[in-house]
Design a protein around this motif. Structure first.
Motif, short mmCIF file in Angstrom:
data_model
loop_
_atom_site.label_atom_id
_atom_site.label_comp_id
_atom_site.label_asym_id
_atom_site.label_seq_id
_atom_site.Cartn_x
_atom_site.Cartn_y
_atom_site.Cartn_z
N TYR A 1 1.53 8.38 -11.18
CA TYR A 1 0.01 8.10 -10.83
C TYR A 1 -0.25 6.87 -11.66
O TYR A 1 -1.00 5.80 -11.06
CB TYR A 1 -0.79 9.15 -11.36
CG TYR A 1 -2.17 8.98 -11.36
CD1 TYR A 1 -2.85 8.72 -9.99
CD2 TYR A 1 -2.94 8.90 -12.58
CE1 TYR A 1 -4.20 8.71 -9.96
CE2 TYR A 1 -4.27 8.58 -12.28
CZ TYR A 1 -5.10 8.29 -10.96
OH TYR A 1 -6.33 8.07 -11.03
N ASP B 1 0.72 -1.17 0.05
CA ASP B 1 0.05 0.02 0.03
C ASP B 1 1.06 1.20 0.02
O ASP B 1 0.39 2.28 -0.46
CB ASP B 1 -0.90 -0.06 1.21
CG ASP B 1 -2.06 -1.02 1.12
OD1 ASP B 1 -2.35 -1.50 0.18
OD2 ASP B 1 -2.65 -1.00 2.08
N GLU C 1 -8.83 11.76 -7.68
CA GLU C 1 -8.34 10.50 -7.17
C GLU C 1 -8.63 10.70 -5.62
O GLU C 1 -8.18 11.43 -5.05
CB GLU C 1 -6.79 10.23 -7.42
CG GLU C 1 -6.35 8.80 -6.71
CD GLU C 1 -6.96 7.69 -7.16
OE1 GLU C 1 -7.68 6.84 -6.35
OE2 GLU C 1 -7.12 7.48 -8.42
N CYS D 1 0.99 3.65 -10.00
CA CYS D 1 0.38 3.61 -8.67
C CYS D 1 -0.89 3.08 -8.53
O CYS D 1 -1.41 1.90 -7.88
CB CYS D 1 0.44 4.90 -7.72
SG CYS D 1 2.32 5.42 -7.01
N LYS D 2 -1.59 3.67 -9.59
CA LYS D 2 -3.00 3.17 -9.66
C LYS D 2 -3.13 1.62 -10.23
O LYS D 2 -3.78 0.85 -9.55
CB LYS D 2 -3.64 3.92 -10.85
CG LYS D 2 -5.11 3.89 -10.83
CD LYS D 2 -5.98 4.70 -10.00
CE LYS D 2 -7.58 4.51 -10.20
NZ LYS D 2 -8.31 4.96 -8.76
N ILE E 1 -5.79 7.29 -3.55
CA ILE E 1 -4.24 7.37 -3.29
C ILE E 1 -4.12 8.90 -2.57
O ILE E 1 -4.66 9.82 -2.98
CB ILE E 1 -3.54 7.73 -4.70
CG1 ILE E 1 -3.84 6.15 -5.40
CG2 ILE E 1 -2.00 7.67 -4.54
CD1 ILE E 1 -3.24 6.08 -7.03
N LYS F 1 -1.86 2.97 -2.22
CA LYS F 1 -2.61 3.84 -1.54
C LYS F 1 -2.11 4.77 -0.87
O LYS F 1 -2.63 5.89 -0.67
CB LYS F 1 -3.45 3.13 -0.47
CG LYS F 1 -4.21 1.67 -0.69
CD LYS F 1 -5.22 1.82 -1.61
CE LYS F 1 -5.97 0.74 -1.73
NZ LYS F 1 -6.92 0.96 -3.27
N GLN F 2 -0.78 4.96 -0.65
CA GLN F 2 0.04 5.95 -0.09
C GLN F 2 1.50 6.37 -0.81
O GLN F 2 2.18 5.11 -0.98
CB GLN F 2 0.28 5.93 1.32
CG GLN F 2 -1.20 5.89 2.31
CD GLN F 2 -0.65 5.75 3.75
OE1 GLN F 2 0.26 4.95 4.11
NE2 GLN F 2 -1.23 6.53 4.41
#
Length: 150
Positions: free
Chosen positions: A71, A36, A109, A74-75, A112, A80-81
């Motif tokens: 982004y 996460d 978003e 991460c997506k 995140i 999440k962080q």
């Protein structure tokens, strides 16, 4: 004739609109092994002495152009962080976390979160073990110049 003041590297980019929240080093340490949390080291020329375990290096000077790429990564990965840090997290780290927070807001978003690692790598190392044990390539000799190694 007086010299014109030297421009800062970040003057070429828009000023951030957001201030990202701080993430304590204790919270970061406890979540380092979690998928996460992604930790991003934005140091460039001072990228020495080690880096927080599992972090990626995206130098601040090129970060703004790569916010969309980060982004997307991460997506896709379910991060999440995202916690950014530099030497002391008082310049580049907060600026990059703010730019990323701006990007998240523009995308709408909500899953995140962009954060700044409180104290940066210097604060991390100054906290001693178990923090220094979580530094890949930890070089205690390097940190002596800052009075940061215990």
């Amino acid at each position: 004739m007086a010299e014109a003041p030297k421009a800062n590297w970040y003057d070429a980019f828009p000023a951030p609109k957001t201030t990202a929240a701080l993430l304590s080093r204790e919270a970061a340490l406890s979540n380092l092994s979690s998928s996460d949390l992604l930790v991003v080291d934005v140091r460039r020329t001072d990228y020495e002495g080690g880096t927080i375990h599992g972090s990626i290096n995206l130098p601040a000077q090129s970060f703004y152009m790569n916010t969309a790429v980060l982004y997307d990564l991460c997506k896709r990965a379910g991060v999440k962080q995202v916690a950014f840090y530099c030497g002391s997290s008082s310049g580049r780290g907060p600026r990059c976390s703010a730019w990323f927070a701006d990007h998240l807001a523009e995308k709408g978003e909500t899953e995140i979160q962009s954060l700044t690692l409180a104290g940066g790598i210097k604060g991390w190392v100054k906290a001693g073990a178990p923090f220094t044990q979580a530094v890949d390539g930890y070089d205690p000799e390097y940190w002596k110049q800052f009075g940061e190694n215990k």
